[in-house]
Scaffold this active site. Structure first.
Site, PDB file in Angstrom:
ATOM      1  N   GLN A 104      -6.655  -0.419   5.045  1.00  0.00           N
ATOM      2  CA  GLN A 104      -6.926  -1.768   6.826  1.00  0.00           C
ATOM      3  C   GLN A 104      -8.575  -2.429   6.689  1.00  0.00           C
ATOM      4  O   GLN A 104      -9.763  -2.519   7.247  1.00  0.00           O
ATOM      5  CB  GLN A 104      -7.471  -0.373   7.530  1.00  0.00           C
ATOM      6  CG  GLN A 104      -5.959  -0.319   8.834  1.00  0.00           C
ATOM      7  CD  GLN A 104      -4.848  -1.228   9.308  1.00  0.00           C
ATOM      8  OE1 GLN A 104      -5.485  -2.035   9.392  1.00  0.00           O
ATOM      9  NE2 GLN A 104      -3.899  -1.309   9.351  1.00  0.00           N
ATOM     10  N   ASN A 138      -6.324   3.531  10.637  1.00  0.00           N
ATOM     11  CA  ASN A 138      -5.222   2.203  11.445  1.00  0.00           C
ATOM     12  C   ASN A 138      -4.905   2.031  12.709  1.00  0.00           C
ATOM     13  O   ASN A 138      -4.473   1.136  12.938  1.00  0.00           O
ATOM     14  CB  ASN A 138      -4.072   2.075  10.587  1.00  0.00           C
ATOM     15  CG  ASN A 138      -3.361   3.497  10.204  1.00  0.00           C
ATOM     16  OD1 ASN A 138      -3.241   4.463   9.474  1.00  0.00           O
ATOM     17  ND2 ASN A 138      -1.923   3.901  10.928  1.00  0.00           N
ATOM     18  N   HIS A 162      -0.382  -7.919   3.130  1.00  0.00           N
ATOM     19  CA  HIS A 162      -0.328  -8.208   4.102  1.00  0.00           C
ATOM     20  C   HIS A 162      -1.218  -7.823   5.537  1.00  0.00           C
ATOM     21  O   HIS A 162      -1.104  -8.384   6.385  1.00  0.00           O
ATOM     22  CB  HIS A 162       0.898  -7.878   4.576  1.00  0.00           C
ATOM     23  CG  HIS A 162       1.882  -6.678   5.028  1.00  0.00           C
ATOM     24  ND1 HIS A 162       1.759  -6.230   6.757  1.00  0.00           N
ATOM     25  CD2 HIS A 162       1.919  -5.538   4.709  1.00  0.00           C
ATOM     26  CE1 HIS A 162       1.991  -5.280   6.401  1.00  0.00           C
ATOM     27  NE2 HIS A 162       1.721  -4.810   5.242  1.00  0.00           N
ATOM     28  N   ALA A 218       1.173  -1.283   0.154  1.00  0.00           N
ATOM     29  CA  ALA A 218      -0.318   0.180   0.216  1.00  0.00           C
ATOM     30  C   ALA A 218       1.077   1.432  -0.066  1.00  0.00           C
ATOM     31  O   ALA A 218       0.310   2.110  -1.059  1.00  0.00           O
ATOM     32  CB  ALA A 218      -1.711  -0.340   1.317  1.00  0.00           C
ATOM     33  N   THR A 219       2.216   1.424   0.223  1.00  0.00           N
ATOM     34  CA  THR A 219       3.365   1.780   0.565  1.00  0.00           C
ATOM     35  C   THR A 219       3.393   2.637  -0.694  1.00  0.00           C
ATOM     36  O   THR A 219       3.226   4.107  -1.296  1.00  0.00           O
ATOM     37  CB  THR A 219       4.215   2.155   1.487  1.00  0.00           C
ATOM     38  OG1 THR A 219       3.898   1.853   2.733  1.00  0.00           O
ATOM     39  CG2 THR A 219       5.186   3.262   1.508  1.00  0.00           C
ATOM     40  N   SER A 243      -3.126  -3.755   0.290  1.00  0.00           N
ATOM     41  CA  SER A 243      -1.746  -4.551   0.966  1.00  0.00           C
ATOM     42  C   SER A 243      -2.241  -5.880   1.523  1.00  0.00           C
ATOM     43  O   SER A 243      -3.570  -5.619   1.918  1.00  0.00           O
ATOM     44  CB  SER A 243      -1.551  -3.604   1.816  1.00  0.00           C
ATOM     45  OG  SER A 243      -0.426  -4.052   2.809  1.00  0.00           O
ATOM     46  N   THR A 280      10.171  -8.085 -13.171  1.00  0.00           N
ATOM     47  CA  THR A 280       9.641  -8.527 -13.199  1.00  0.00           C
ATOM     48  C   THR A 280       8.526  -8.815 -12.067  1.00  0.00           C
ATOM     49  O   THR A 280       8.474  -8.597 -11.200  1.00  0.00           O
ATOM     50  CB  THR A 280      10.600  -9.968 -13.425  1.00  0.00           C
ATOM     51  OG1 THR A 280      11.311 -10.255 -13.927  1.00  0.00           O
ATOM     52  CG2 THR A 280       9.951 -11.511 -13.691  1.00  0.00           C
ATOM     53  N   CYS A 312       7.112   6.063  19.084  1.00  0.00           N
ATOM     54  CA  CYS A 312       8.250   6.361  20.254  1.00  0.00           C
ATOM     55  C   CYS A 312       9.655   6.630  19.355  1.00  0.00           C
ATOM     56  O   CYS A 312       9.811   6.029  17.733  1.00  0.00           O
ATOM     57  CB  CYS A 312       8.339   4.771  20.536  1.00  0.00           C
ATOM     58  SG  CYS A 312       9.514   4.456  22.312  1.00  0.00           S
TER      59      CYS A 312
HETATM   60  C1  PLP Z   1      -0.312  -0.685   6.472  1.00  0.00           C
HETATM   61  C2  PLP Z   1      -0.397   0.499   5.877  1.00  0.00           C
HETATM   62  C3  PLP Z   1      -0.068   1.335   4.722  1.00  0.00           C
HETATM   63  C4  PLP Z   1       0.861   0.211   4.327  1.00  0.00           C
HETATM   64  O1  PLP Z   1       1.016  -0.786   3.538  1.00  0.00           O
HETATM   65  P1  PLP Z   1       2.265  -1.903   3.390  1.00  0.00           P
HETATM   66  O2  PLP Z   1       1.799  -2.747   2.275  1.00  0.00           O
HETATM   67  O3  PLP Z   1       3.025  -2.268   4.465  1.00  0.00           O
HETATM   68  O4  PLP Z   1       3.534  -0.452   2.921  1.00  0.00           O
HETATM   69  C5  PLP Z   1      -0.889   2.064   4.211  1.00  0.00           C
HETATM   70  N1  PLP Z   1      -1.787   2.663   5.009  1.00  0.00           N
HETATM   71  C6  PLP Z   1      -2.649   2.090   5.564  1.00  0.00           C
HETATM   72  C7  PLP Z   1      -4.046   2.624   6.203  1.00  0.00           C
HETATM   73  C8  PLP Z   1      -2.280   1.010   6.758  1.00  0.00           C
HETATM   74  O5  PLP Z   1      -2.713   0.245   8.226  1.00  0.00           O
END
Ligand code: PLP
Length: 390
Positions: free
Chosen positions: A189, A161, A211, A81-82, A209, A250, A336
């Site tokens: 999210q 998030n 994961h 997602a980044t 994303s 790729t 932190c």
């Molecule tokens: C986790 C998250 C991201 C980043 O996603 P990645 O796949 O780890 O780069 C971006 N936006 C939100 C709201 C997220 O929770």
């Protein structure tokens, strides 16, 4: 009464599903099979190894698009997602902003959106940040008020998030459509947890994303609308022509196929899962609120992801709470940095007083969280809070 039962529980108990999710065993099985059996490059158009890989990617593209009512051709696979957020913000700025332009966003956005917006501003763009209410939600009317004649993009996340609050995506999308402004939403999210539909919601660009939805890490997608309007983006990377030239290189075939399967499962099981998680969250909240004084829920209780609880405990420091709760994998929503603990910018943004913002826990329940784990977590938190207060 609450009992610390469940000796057989696997510890620490994982309650940090906003940070990442474990891969679903069904997704893992597919990932391993493809990793082993299909090493072909989908760009190899001249032989069966390439065709097999290309077919796996095509199938995944369909499954991902199906999650939010898009078409396969509108899905650009990324590393997560980044990267999708960067491509959306800076890719739009490149084509529609021509060295300037105006973007509207909220003060609840993830760093993955805030970062590229800072870069956009460094390159001469202007950003208006709309302030959310104390319920952790942005008002669609405030977004409408922030639009200017040269606004090229509105970017507001679908679900937050830290505090899990759901944003009025459908209303914002409608406003953007009326005003002819592109609408991007970071749905990392929200995807697979609430219903998303790019037509109903008027979404032009959406980040996902893998994961965060029980798929492998290092994969994600950007939805890019192709009709009404046809959105064009400037690439951030250059090389081969993969992903319509927007994401050359790729393709990660096993990761993409697994992400597709994760989307398919999420779509199929979303309703039941949300209901179950909502029940578990109520179980946890009822226990905390029933047994402890001075506990506060941060963010709307109604417009909220089913598995999210963000709670402040009066008179406690979150890092001491976490220190005493190593048997639970939860997060303190204070940041932190350089050894100094500061309140979370999100809790600050919604007006949580610094003392309470420093005393907050983010608890994220997930697909494999059990009622025994929730009982255990509740008992632990209650015991530790009492001890630290006493
Ligand atoms: C986790 C998250 C991201 C980043 O996603 P990645 O796949 O780890 O780069 C971006 N936006 C939100 C709201 C997220 O929770």
């Amino acid at each position: 009464m609450l009992q610390e039962k469940g000796k057989a529980l696997k510890k620490p108990v994982y309650l940090d599903h906003h940070s990442t999710t474990p891969i679903d065993p069904r997704v893992l099985a597919l990932l391993q099979r493809i990793q082993k059996d299909h090493f072909g490059n989908p760009a190899s158009a001249g032989h069966a190894f390439g065709w097999a890989a290309a077919r796996l990617v095509d199938e995944a593209r369909e499954k991902v698009a199906h999650l939010f009512g898009g078409t396969a051709r509108e899905v650009i696979f990324t590393s997560g997602a980044t990267e999708a957020d960067n491509l959306a913000v800076l890719g739009v700025a490149e084509v529609y902003g021509s060295g300037g332009g105006h973007v509207v966003t909220s003060n609840l956005e993830h760093e993955a959106v805030r970062g590229p917006l800072e870069e956009f501003a460094r390159r001469g763009g202007r950003v208006t940040t709309v302030v959310a209410g104390s319920d952790g939600r942005v008002a669609a009317a405030d977004i409408a008020d922030a639009l200017q004649s040269d606004t090229i993009l509105v970017t507001v996340m679908a679900a937050q998030n830290e505090i899990g609050t759901l944003q009025p995506v459908t209303e914002i999308g409608r406003i953007c459509k009326q005003r002819g402004v592109l609408f991007h939403t970071d749905a990392a999210q929200a995807a697979g947890r609430i219903s998303l539909d790019v037509e109903r919601d008027g979404v032009d660009l959406m980040s996902l994303s893998s994961h965060k939805i029980y798929g492998p890490k290092g994969v994600g997608a950007l939805y890019v609308r192709r009709r009404d309007p046809r959105v064009t983006l400037g690439p951030l990377q250059f090389g081969g022509g993969q992903e319509r030239g927007l994401r050359p290189g790729t393709l990660n075939v096993p990761g993409i196929a697994a992400f597709g399967e994760a989307c398919r499962l999420a779509k199929e099981e979303m309703g039941d899962e949300a209901e179950r998680l909502h029940g578990l969250r109520e179980q946890l909240w009822t226990a905390l609120e029933g047994e402890l004084d001075g506990v506060y829920l941060n963010g709307s209780s109604e417009h909220r992801l089913a598995g999210n609880l963000n709670v402040s405990f009066e008179g406690i420091r979150a890092h001491r709470l976490l220190g005493a709760l190593t048997v639970l994998a939860v997060s303190s929503s204070s940041a932190c940095s350089s050894g100094e603990t500061r309140p979370s910018v999100i809790l600050e943004a919604i007006g949580v007083p610094p003392d309470l913002a420093m005393a907050s826990l983010r608890i994220g329940l997930g697909r494999f969280t059990t009622t025994e784990e929730v009982d255990f977590a509740a008992a632990k938190i209650i015991a530790v809070v009492r001890k630290l207060r006493g």
